[in-house]
Design a protein around this motif. Structure first.
Motif, mmCIF file in Angstrom:
data_model
loop_
_atom_site.group_PDB
_atom_site.id
_atom_site.type_symbol
_atom_site.label_atom_id
_atom_site.label_comp_id
_atom_site.label_asym_id
_atom_site.label_seq_id
_atom_site.Cartn_x
_atom_site.Cartn_y
_atom_site.Cartn_z
ATOM 1 N N VAL A 37 -7.663 -0.011 -3.475
ATOM 2 C CA VAL A 37 -6.861 -0.306 -2.283
ATOM 3 C C VAL A 37 -7.773 -0.405 -1.056
ATOM 4 N N ILE A 38 -8.693 0.559 -0.913
ATOM 5 C CA ILE A 38 -9.614 0.536 0.233
ATOM 6 C C ILE A 38 -10.428 -0.748 0.249
ATOM 7 N N HIS A 39 -10.864 -1.188 -0.925
ATOM 8 C CA HIS A 39 -11.673 -2.402 -1.019
ATOM 9 C C HIS A 39 -10.827 -3.675 -1.031
ATOM 10 N N GLY A 40 -9.511 -3.530 -1.022
ATOM 11 C CA GLY A 40 -8.642 -4.701 -1.005
ATOM 12 C C GLY A 40 -8.542 -5.415 -2.332
ATOM 13 N N ARG A 41 -8.955 -4.753 -3.416
ATOM 14 C CA ARG A 41 -8.881 -5.387 -4.740
ATOM 15 C C ARG A 41 -7.469 -5.312 -5.313
ATOM 16 N N THR A 42 -6.753 -4.253 -4.980
ATOM 17 C CA THR A 42 -5.364 -4.137 -5.401
ATOM 18 C C THR A 42 -4.556 -3.668 -4.199
ATOM 19 N N THR A 43 -3.245 -3.847 -4.281
ATOM 20 C CA THR A 43 -2.391 -3.382 -3.205
ATOM 21 C C THR A 43 -1.488 -2.275 -3.717
ATOM 22 N N SER A 44 -1.319 -1.281 -2.890
ATOM 23 C CA SER A 44 -0.346 -0.224 -3.130
ATOM 24 C C SER A 44 0.127 0.200 -1.756
ATOM 25 N N PHE A 45 1.380 -0.116 -1.454
ATOM 26 C CA PHE A 45 1.859 0.178 -0.107
ATOM 27 C C PHE A 45 1.776 1.671 0.196
ATOM 28 N N SER A 46 2.110 2.516 -0.783
ATOM 29 C CA SER A 46 2.101 3.960 -0.520
ATOM 30 C C SER A 46 0.687 4.466 -0.243
ATOM 31 N N VAL A 47 -0.284 4.015 -1.040
ATOM 32 C CA VAL A 47 -1.668 4.438 -0.834
ATOM 33 C C VAL A 47 -2.199 3.886 0.487
ATOM 34 N N ALA A 48 -1.964 2.607 0.724
ATOM 35 C CA ALA A 48 -2.480 1.966 1.939
ATOM 36 C C ALA A 48 -1.870 2.577 3.195
ATOM 37 N N SER A 49 -0.569 2.845 3.169
ATOM 38 C CA SER A 49 0.063 3.393 4.371
ATOM 39 C C SER A 49 -0.409 4.823 4.640
ATOM 40 N N TYR A 50 -0.673 5.578 3.565
ATOM 41 C CA TYR A 50 -1.199 6.937 3.731
ATOM 42 C C TYR A 50 -2.600 6.900 4.350
ATOM 43 N N ILE A 51 -3.450 6.010 3.838
ATOM 44 C CA ILE A 51 -4.801 5.864 4.382
ATOM 45 C C ILE A 51 -4.734 5.421 5.846
ATOM 46 N N ALA A 52 -3.872 4.459 6.140
ATOM 47 C CA ALA A 52 -3.720 3.972 7.516
ATOM 48 C C ALA A 52 -3.309 5.112 8.449
ATOM 49 N N MET A 53 -2.386 5.964 7.966
ATOM 50 C CA MET A 53 -1.943 7.109 8.757
ATOM 51 C C MET A 53 -3.114 8.073 8.988
ATOM 52 N N LEU A 54 -3.909 8.334 7.946
ATOM 53 C CA LEU A 54 -5.040 9.260 8.067
ATOM 54 C C LEU A 54 -6.058 8.787 9.101
ATOM 55 N N VAL A 55 -6.353 7.499 9.103
ATOM 56 C CA VAL A 55 -7.377 6.978 10.016
ATOM 57 C C VAL A 55 -6.767 6.460 11.320
ATOM 58 N N ASN A 56 -5.456 6.698 11.479
ATOM 59 C CA ASN A 56 -4.762 6.359 12.721
ATOM 60 C C ASN A 56 -4.866 4.875 13.061
ATOM 61 N N GLN A 57 -4.627 4.055 12.038
ATOM 62 C CA GLN A 57 -4.647 2.602 12.229
ATOM 63 C C GLN A 57 -3.376 2.018 11.633
ATOM 64 N N ASP A 58 -3.019 0.839 12.107
ATOM 65 C CA ASP A 58 -1.896 0.119 11.517
ATOM 66 C C ASP A 58 -2.335 -0.475 10.187
ATOM 67 N N ILE A 59 -1.437 -0.469 9.227
ATOM 68 C CA ILE A 59 -1.763 -0.996 7.891
ATOM 69 C C ILE A 59 -2.199 -2.456 7.962
ATOM 70 N N THR A 60 -1.619 -3.224 8.872
ATOM 71 C CA THR A 60 -1.976 -4.643 8.986
ATOM 72 C C THR A 60 -3.327 -4.841 9.670
ATOM 73 N N THR A 61 -3.807 -3.823 10.385
ATOM 74 C CA THR A 61 -5.155 -3.883 10.969
ATOM 75 C C THR A 61 -6.202 -3.664 9.883
ATOM 76 N N LEU A 62 -5.909 -2.730 8.978
ATOM 77 C CA LEU A 62 -6.869 -2.411 7.921
ATOM 78 C C LEU A 62 -6.945 -3.498 6.870
ATOM 79 N N TRP A 63 -5.787 -4.032 6.499
ATOM 80 C CA TRP A 63 -5.732 -5.074 5.462
ATOM 81 C C TRP A 63 -4.854 -6.207 5.966
ATOM 82 N N PRO A 64 -5.417 -7.077 6.825
ATOM 83 C CA PRO A 64 -4.578 -8.073 7.516
ATOM 84 C C PRO A 64 -3.810 -9.009 6.591
ATOM 85 N N ASP A 65 -4.366 -9.340 5.443
ATOM 86 C CA ASP A 65 -3.715 -10.333 4.581
ATOM 87 C C ASP A 65 -2.946 -9.732 3.417
ATOM 88 N N LYS A 66 -3.031 -8.411 3.259
ATOM 89 C CA LYS A 66 -2.478 -7.805 2.054
ATOM 90 C C LYS A 66 -1.039 -7.336 2.220
#
Length: 80
Positions: A37-66
């Motif tokens: 998920v971090i590398h953008g090879r697969t998508t998982s909304f739950s994992v990505a949103s948790y990571i985004a919350m941890l690093v205080n970023q919007d999910i669409t900022t971290l993975w704009p196309d995913k």
């Protein structure tokens, strides 16, 4: 926000003391899923949103196309 790549994300997680293994354990997924998920090879909304919350970023900022949410109805529309 400024786009971040996997290096930035990993660095931000390390700065707050979170490893990919920690995240995997918390969410009950394998570390490989977290890495993918971090590398953008697969998508998982739950994992990505948790990571985004941890690093205080919007999910669409971290993975704009995913994680772009479009209404499904528009995908089937055809010009007549």
């Amino acid at each position: 926000g400024i786009p971040m790549d996997h290096v930035d994300i990993t660095y931000r997680l390390r700065r707050i003391g979170k490893t990919q293994a920690d995240i995997a354990h918390t969410l009950g997924v394998s570390p490989a899923v977290v890495s993918n998920v971090i590398h953008g090879r697969t998508t998982s909304f739950s994992v990505a949103s948790y990571i985004a919350m941890l690093v205080n970023q919007d999910i669409t900022t971290l993975w704009p196309d995913k994680y772009v949410f479009k209404p499904r109805a528009n995908q089937k529309k055809r010009d007549i």
